[in-house]
Design a protein around this motif. Sequence first.
Motif, PDB file in Angstrom:
ATOM      1  N   SER A  10      -3.100  12.810   3.130  1.00 17.76           N
ATOM      2  CA  SER A  10      -2.753  12.187   1.906  1.00 17.76           C
ATOM      3  C   SER A  10      -1.466  10.977   2.192  1.00 17.76           C
ATOM      4  O   SER A  10      -1.536   9.969   1.912  1.00 17.76           O
TER       5      SER A  10
ATOM      6  N   VAL B 242       1.725  12.635  -3.021  1.00 17.73           N
ATOM      7  CA  VAL B 242       1.317  11.118  -3.305  1.00 17.73           C
ATOM      8  C   VAL B 242       1.195  11.156  -4.744  1.00 17.73           C
ATOM      9  O   VAL B 242       0.792  11.825  -5.397  1.00 17.73           O
ATOM     10  N   ARG B 243       1.852  10.040  -5.552  1.00 15.59           N
ATOM     11  CA  ARG B 243       1.774   9.953  -6.961  1.00 15.59           C
ATOM     12  C   ARG B 243       0.726   8.823  -7.007  1.00 15.59           C
ATOM     13  O   ARG B 243       0.852   7.722  -6.575  1.00 15.59           O
ATOM     14  N   THR B 244      -0.322   8.681  -8.031  1.00 15.00           N
ATOM     15  CA  THR B 244      -0.962   7.633  -8.518  1.00 15.00           C
ATOM     16  C   THR B 244      -0.445   7.063  -9.791  1.00 15.00           C
ATOM     17  O   THR B 244      -0.494   7.806 -10.724  1.00 15.00           O
TER      18      THR B 244
ATOM     19  N   VAL C 259      -1.219   6.196   2.701  1.00 18.33           N
ATOM     20  CA  VAL C 259      -0.287   5.473   2.367  1.00 18.33           C
ATOM     21  C   VAL C 259       0.546   4.589   3.527  1.00 18.33           C
ATOM     22  O   VAL C 259       0.956   3.574   3.338  1.00 18.33           O
TER      23      VAL C 259
ATOM     24  N   ARG D 144      -5.701   0.442  -5.300  1.00 19.90           N
ATOM     25  CA  ARG D 144      -7.128   0.610  -5.601  1.00 19.90           C
ATOM     26  C   ARG D 144      -7.436   0.200  -6.859  1.00 19.90           C
ATOM     27  O   ARG D 144      -6.858   0.120  -7.874  1.00 19.90           O
TER      28      ARG D 144
ATOM     29  N   ASP E 128      -1.011   3.748  -5.249  1.00 15.25           N
ATOM     30  CA  ASP E 128      -0.578   5.305  -4.693  1.00 15.25           C
ATOM     31  C   ASP E 128       0.695   5.274  -3.730  1.00 15.25           C
ATOM     32  O   ASP E 128       0.865   4.243  -3.048  1.00 15.25           O
TER      33      ASP E 128
ATOM     34  N   SER F 143      -3.120   0.038   3.457  1.00 16.13           N
ATOM     35  CA  SER F 143      -1.922  -0.111   2.478  1.00 16.13           C
ATOM     36  C   SER F 143      -0.941  -0.856   2.799  1.00 16.13           C
ATOM     37  O   SER F 143      -1.201  -1.909   3.963  1.00 16.13           O
TER      38      SER F 143
ATOM     39  N   ARG G 277      -0.757   1.991  -1.522  1.00 15.76           N
ATOM     40  CA  ARG G 277      -2.035   1.781  -1.516  1.00 15.76           C
ATOM     41  C   ARG G 277      -2.660   1.555  -2.943  1.00 15.76           C
ATOM     42  O   ARG G 277      -2.448   1.965  -4.011  1.00 15.76           O
TER      43      ARG G 277
ATOM     44  N   ARG H 223       4.147   7.215  -2.089  1.00 15.24           N
ATOM     45  CA  ARG H 223       4.467   8.348  -1.664  1.00 15.24           C
ATOM     46  C   ARG H 223       5.629   8.986  -2.285  1.00 15.24           C
ATOM     47  O   ARG H 223       6.726   8.097  -2.550  1.00 15.24           O
TER      48      ARG H 223
ATOM     49  N   ASP I  92      -1.154  14.588  -5.850  1.00 13.35           N
ATOM     50  CA  ASP I  92      -1.951  15.234  -5.000  1.00 13.35           C
ATOM     51  C   ASP I  92      -1.627  16.503  -4.934  1.00 13.35           C
ATOM     52  O   ASP I  92      -0.553  16.945  -5.292  1.00 13.35           O
TER      53      ASP I  92
END
Length: 119
Positions: A7, A101-103, A11, A38, A59, A17, A36, A61, A96
């Motif tokens: 994960s 990692v935070r989206t 990034v 998307r 995304d 990324s 990253r 970190r 995640d």
Amino acid sequence: MRDGQASGAVVLDPNLSRDAVWRAGGAGDGLLVRIRRRSPEAVIGVGDNRFDLDAMLIDVRLSEVPAPAKGDTFEVEADDGEPGGLFEVIGLATIDSHRLVRTCEVAAVAEDDLEEEGP
């Protein structure tokens, strides 16, 4: 490589990324981070109608941005044919399973929007 390492590695991967400047609350000098970007698409049906939902996700970190919040911004420079722009966090999605990692859901900020906020 374990899932958590993968994960974080996604990034960092230069093919997946990009560099961005993160600003808490959209203000200040900011901090250079890797993101990253998307844009998944979903088509949902309600009755006889179909709706195409476009979302833009970033995304990041958690080691770089431990607590992203609504109103934060990510500024991305245009690079190698990839579009850049300024994106404001409008919603927080998943972290995640390894908490690396935070989206964030983001929306593009138009230059006109920036002019309206000025003095």
